[in-house]
Write an enzyme that holds these catalytic residues in place. Sequence first.
Site, PDB file in Angstrom:
ATOM      1  N   ASP A  12       0.923  -0.570  -0.084  1.00 29.37           N
ATOM      2  CA  ASP A  12       0.499   0.560  -0.104  1.00 29.37           C
ATOM      3  C   ASP A  12       1.165   0.834   0.375  1.00 29.37           C
ATOM      4  OD1 ASP A  12      -2.393   1.614   0.454  1.00 29.37           O
ATOM      5  OD2 ASP A  12      -2.110   1.243   2.606  1.00 29.37           O
ATOM      6  N   GLU A  72      -1.272  -1.236  -4.775  1.00 31.83           N
ATOM      7  CA  GLU A  72      -2.333  -0.690  -5.040  1.00 31.83           C
ATOM      8  C   GLU A  72      -2.597   0.221  -5.882  1.00 31.83           C
ATOM      9  OE1 GLU A  72      -5.983   2.059  -2.513  1.00 31.83           O
ATOM     10  OE2 GLU A  72      -4.351   1.171  -1.481  1.00 31.83           O
ATOM     11  N   ASP A 144      -1.777   1.056   7.424  1.00 27.70           N
ATOM     12  CA  ASP A 144      -0.890   0.741   5.852  1.00 27.70           C
ATOM     13  C   ASP A 144      -0.541  -0.710   6.178  1.00 27.70           C
ATOM     14  OD1 ASP A 144      -1.611   3.037   5.526  1.00 27.70           O
ATOM     15  OD2 ASP A 144       0.273   4.222   7.429  1.00 27.70           O
TER      16      ASP A 144
END
Length: 171
Positions: A12, A72, A144
Amino acid sequence: MVPHTIRIFGIDPGLRRTGWGVIDCTGNRVSYVASGTVVPDEKLPLAGRLAGLHAGLAALILAHDPDEAAVEETFVNSNPMSTLKLGQARGVAMLAPAQAGLPVAEYAPNLIKKSVVGAGHADKGQIAAMIAVLLPKAGPLAPDAADALAVAITHAHHRVHAARVAALGAR
């Protein structure tokens, strides 16, 4: 016949904190391996923070020896400079596994949320709650890190379909 286990490294990306998560995928079953965040020194100029992000991710990839990676995709927000900087962090997040020879998949934020929570507009709390259900051995996680595990789980669920589509296209 026992299905082969694939180790997936989920990322991420973020310039201040980049979440990472590692899962093992055997058939349709996923299990927790490790997770955390890479936090570059905010006092450094942008290039230094990007270098720190790359070094941290490269070391984690080396330590966990994944087979595949997933990142992502960047969402576009109202501040173009923030989006640009996030895109640079995302580029580093894609570069580190690619340099290690790993295939790197990309997933939109809404697809990740829908794959893990069942709703494309889920918030970070809902994602963390589902990660706790799907990967109970992960324990309490930073947001996160939970998001990175959600990226890895999304890849675990979509990788087989993607491989079938690629095989059909090769015919």
